[in-house]
Write an enzyme that holds these catalytic residues in place. Structure first.
Site, PDB file in Angstrom:
ATOM      1  N   GLU A 152       7.110  10.175  -1.595  1.00 44.12           N
ATOM      2  CA  GLU A 152       7.012   9.331  -2.785  1.00 44.12           C
ATOM      3  C   GLU A 152       5.812   9.818  -3.584  1.00 44.12           C
ATOM      4  OE1 GLU A 152       5.882   5.383  -1.315  1.00 44.12           O
ATOM      5  OE2 GLU A 152       3.804   6.051  -1.112  1.00 44.12           O
TER       6      GLU A 152
ATOM      7  N   GLY B 115       0.825  -1.207   0.000  1.00 46.83           N
ATOM      8  CA  GLY B 115       0.000   0.000   0.000  1.00 46.83           C
ATOM      9  C   GLY B 115       0.857   1.255   0.000  1.00 46.83           C
ATOM     10  N   CYS B 116       0.264   2.358  -0.390  1.00 47.88           N
ATOM     11  CA  CYS B 116       1.048   3.581  -0.568  1.00 47.88           C
ATOM     12  C   CYS B 116       1.564   4.138   0.764  1.00 47.88           C
ATOM     13  CB  CYS B 116       0.255   4.623  -1.333  1.00 47.88           C
ATOM     14  SG  CYS B 116      -1.381   4.972  -0.679  1.00 47.88           S
ATOM     15  N   TYR B 117       0.705   4.238   1.777  1.00 46.40           N
ATOM     16  CA  TYR B 117       1.194   4.698   3.090  1.00 46.40           C
ATOM     17  C   TYR B 117       2.207   3.710   3.652  1.00 46.40           C
ATOM     18  CZ  TYR B 117      -2.488   8.251   3.619  1.00 46.40           C
ATOM     19  OH  TYR B 117      -3.291   9.350   3.473  1.00 46.40           O
ATOM     20  N   ALA B 118       1.943   2.419   3.453  1.00 44.83           N
ATOM     21  CA  ALA B 118       2.853   1.403   3.976  1.00 44.83           C
ATOM     22  C   ALA B 118       4.224   1.532   3.331  1.00 44.83           C
ATOM     23  CB  ALA B 118       2.267   0.016   3.746  1.00 44.83           C
TER      24      ALA B 118
END
Lengths: 327, 327, 327, 327
Positions: free
Chosen positions: A293, A142-145
């Site tokens: 990112e 996932g993006c936050y991860a």
């Protein structure tokens, strides 16, 4: 050359994956699935595809059934969880459906009972900088991860686990292309709204890799793309900057910035790169590790291409958007 | 009616103070100082002032010398520190020049040696909801400090002091009207940049009121106005929500939102109100207390008017912008 | 005091009308209709209404049936066209359903056959600065039409009708609160898209008042609120600036700016004011007349309140948001 | 391989040119000039250049004196006008200093008397799609001029010259990197301001190529990058769409969109492409020709690379950013 099928190409992560596959010198697109666009040409998704050399859209079921060396799934969590993954070839799943080993976590954090709990152990978590092993079935992070783990992965044994606080700031494309009130421009423009505070579904995959959970507050910002994870930790005495610099030495994807330089979204937007800044808190002795990112780049499609490259034995960065120095 | 002089009216906080004074039913503007606009009428600052009943701009020295019941200083930190405050009348200073009792802190965090260290003890810190005492000389709090203290002040004895992490998200007007590369629209639009990480000058005033420092990461967002302080704490067992609800019961300025409701910048922008949301972290047992305000409203000019109202014995909210329900 | 019912209060124009009615000293809200919120209190629409003195939401049918001195309709064009307007009291319709005298125009530009073509002649077009007559049934103008007509109405006989070109730039709230792909933040942020080019439904109401059509290109901008109409005309020799200054002399709502001063959205956002700038084109001899307004203020709810004020014999500007000098 | 020197590399157009030169397979950077950064490495401009293979910055005078096959000038108008252009090699000037044949126009529209009026005839206007001839000295077009001319150049003999009205909408990077009040983020965010209405310095170069002036209203938008020119014309009976489709048939840089499809900034941002939409006005019989480009791409650095490519005999699009299908 390897053949690729994309399933669910009309969402944000699907379109970005399509973008990367079309520019990848070693990949050939053999099927593009979208239930809403099936039967139409690329221009139905985007006028820029009018002249592109692209097969017509087929249904997701047909894309899934197309023999391919690589199948990339860009579906909702629940739809991906319900699928029969292809028996052959590499499969990369950009949803959260196969990231967690603990099936019970799906009911609690994703809101649905996982239909194939037994299959979860077959999937590898594909954060290539931190997870050395690979496999045929890859769960894309996932993006936050991704941003949180790039910041904390290399220092997880050097910090007080109880001290970790993460603030996530994400552009709107992180919320997906489907229509909902919270994604309406009138709710987003000139606004900031924290959401799923203390209950975000990316925390379990962070905890799975780190070995402990973090306290995450996600905020949606009025930005098209890009994500910052501001991680605040207490070192156990180690030099956190050195650990991070060693971890990413030589990487073309992840850069640890020099002392005093802050990560900036504008430098990673539209790329598959990430930047990490490290700062000492002069008041409390804590340390801030801040990772920027593009949520659709390193946080989704760029990472997917790295996973494809590794599975097929290509160089890590072939086909990635590594940027340049646009203003 | 009380007479007011504004010194430094052409900056952001000066213009917002001017806005509030002009709409205040009990205040009369007798002098408006600006060295760059001296000799010109209100329209030189803003065409909307063409028809307003306003004295012409004078120099800051002349504004300061004008006898007034209230003098409001909207100058840079260093300029305000160097001034002789008027001998008579209420003085409210919107800069940081008189917020800290410890003169040495100015050299460390503000970058200049305080020219009048002996005077610092004469000033009251004017965060009206948390500081009951008042005085003739009032230091108006900083914008990050206001949001952080509104969130943490009522719970400071109920949390683990070592656990506190604050992320600050601010609109660009928080950085002032003077020209600098980091305030150029090309550097701000579609970008996020953390700055002064672990070294922001508002931390000392937060520590002075709380009794302990916090770990603050400020981020500048591509927003005109508004500020969010996301405070992450560990309770010592107390019910933090109840403490906050008690502290602000009946307040028209600070609202504690119901469970599950997030603060949103859009609801406090262009107002002098603040909103606080309280959330339990289901993963770590921590608590998030999130405060949203307008950096130029409650974070500056609105607070200044509250300080004037208190010093003059008016109702707390007279002349404030309390909003409405604009979309 | 007059009693007011709002029908369709949960959309953008409905919420803004609610905002103005609640702050209006001569109006009492007796019914607030919303089919989606019926049975709930104000906080279901917005947490800021939790403490407001407001009746609970009822269905739109019930709001419409509530006896009131004034009924304000904030519905879709088609829903408003289909209604039986109340037999008694003032009715102000914010949709386009009753703006055009020519029923055939609805089929062509709005996409539906008008169900009550015979009633169209009973409605007055409520652009108060330009239309002196009033009536019981008032059609509130469209947002692009308002800005264009404020710029062109006073000079319509002084320009070459064939020369008129209008560019419209609107914030996203102009597109309404309903969910559609073009209003998704991911499609709006950091983007500009012209839409309904040469076919916008506001042109017929502009033509009806001016006596001739204009060539309009609307553009949706990544802004929350505000609208600019840049009108480019060729004078027939008259002094266009003088005509405009005369038309709006003494107005607190519409300001003609001095020579060389451009209208700016930021000065009219969140207000019910409009600003007009007049510029000579040094290259072609043409004239640019540029009007800025808030699409939800003067372009919707502010104008509606002016219509209510006129119909009830109140001062023109009572209850309006006239602004201030916020940064 | 050809050697390139960039003079003035630290401004927006300089940095974008640097970006394109570094990624161009046939160009070698031999000198990078910046008076403010002379003596420092690439990272002084941007941390992304830390690992890039780049000579250290030198003064602009030294960059200009470095022997090179191509010298690219990215200076202010006045500084470029004052220079001795190198006697040898290709020179591409991104400023306006050599675009106009009529020296008197500089005094009127640029605000300075041209110091070398006699040299103006030696420069070719480098809008490659419309100007077939080339030369050693190339004046790169202005950003508004490029978008307007791409829209109007191919139809200039097919329209009523007196009818042409252009609205320009530009992102903030179009105003340059130098610090001024109108570029301060607080003046730009959530605002729109028309500027230099009827007096913009790009009109003379448009008139020089078309043979007649246009009426231009530029607006600055709260966007990082991108520019739209909305051109409203009256056809003399010709089929304008066909003329444009013929003019750009086969172009990889300029795309004429299918009927009903609007140009969108988001599709051309960060690229060197342009998109043109053509619409009939159903009310007036006029035609809207709308061109979208990136002001720093096709409107500056991308066009410069096309000029370099042509002068050196390379393919038109080598080294350009042609995009992809990012969301």
């Amino acid at each position: 050359m390897a053949d690729v099928a994309i399933v669910g190409a009309a969402g944000y992560t699907g379109q970005e994956t399509l973008d990367r596959v079309l520019r990848h010198p070693e990949l050939t697109l053999v099927a593009v699935g979208s239930d809403s666009l099936a039967g139409q040409g690329g221009a139905a998704l985007d006028p820029r595809l009018a002249q592109a050399d692209l097969p017509a859209f087929v249904t997701n079921a047909d894309a899934l059934a197309t023999p391919a060396d690589v199948t990339i799934l860009c579906l909702s969590h629940e739809a991906a969880a319900a699928l029969d993954a292809p028996d052959e070839g590499i499969v990369v799943d950009l949803s959260g459906a196969h990231r967690l080993h603990d099936a019970a976590a799906y009911e609690r954090w994703y809101g649905f009972a996982h239909p194939r709990p037994g299959s979860l152990g077959e999937w590898v978590y594909g954060l290539t900088e931190l997870v050395p092993e690979t496999g045929r079935l890859v769960a894309n992070p996932g993006c936050y991860a991704t941003a949180t783990l790039l910041a904390l992965g290399p220092i997880k044994d050097a910090i007080d686990r109880d001290s970790v606080v993460v603030d996530g700031l994400s552009g709107m494309t992180g919320a997906g292309r489907s229509l909902k009130a919270s994604s309406h421009a009138g709710a987003v423009l000139e606004n900031v709204a924290p959401y799923r505070v203390g209950a975000h579904q990316h925390v379990p995959e962070i905890a799975q890799l780190l070995g402990f959970p973090v306290s995450l507050t996600p905020h949606l910002l009025p930005l098209r793309r890009g994500l910052i994870a501001t991680c605040n930790v207490r070192s156990n005495g180690s030099d956190l900057r050195s650990l991070l610099e060693e971890a990413y030495a030589g990487s073309e994807v992840v850069t640890v910035l020099p002392e005093g330089v802050s990560p900036e979204l504008a430098r990673v937007q539209n790329t598959d790169r990430a930047e990490i800044g490290v700062f000492d808190d002069r008041f409390t002795g804590r340390t801030m590790v801040i990772c920027a990112e593009d949520n659709l780049g390193k946080g989704a499609a760029g990472q997917a291409i790295q996973n494809v490259n590794r599975a097929l034995g290509f160089e890590d960065t072939v086909g990635l958007r590594l940027g340049g120095v646009l203003v």
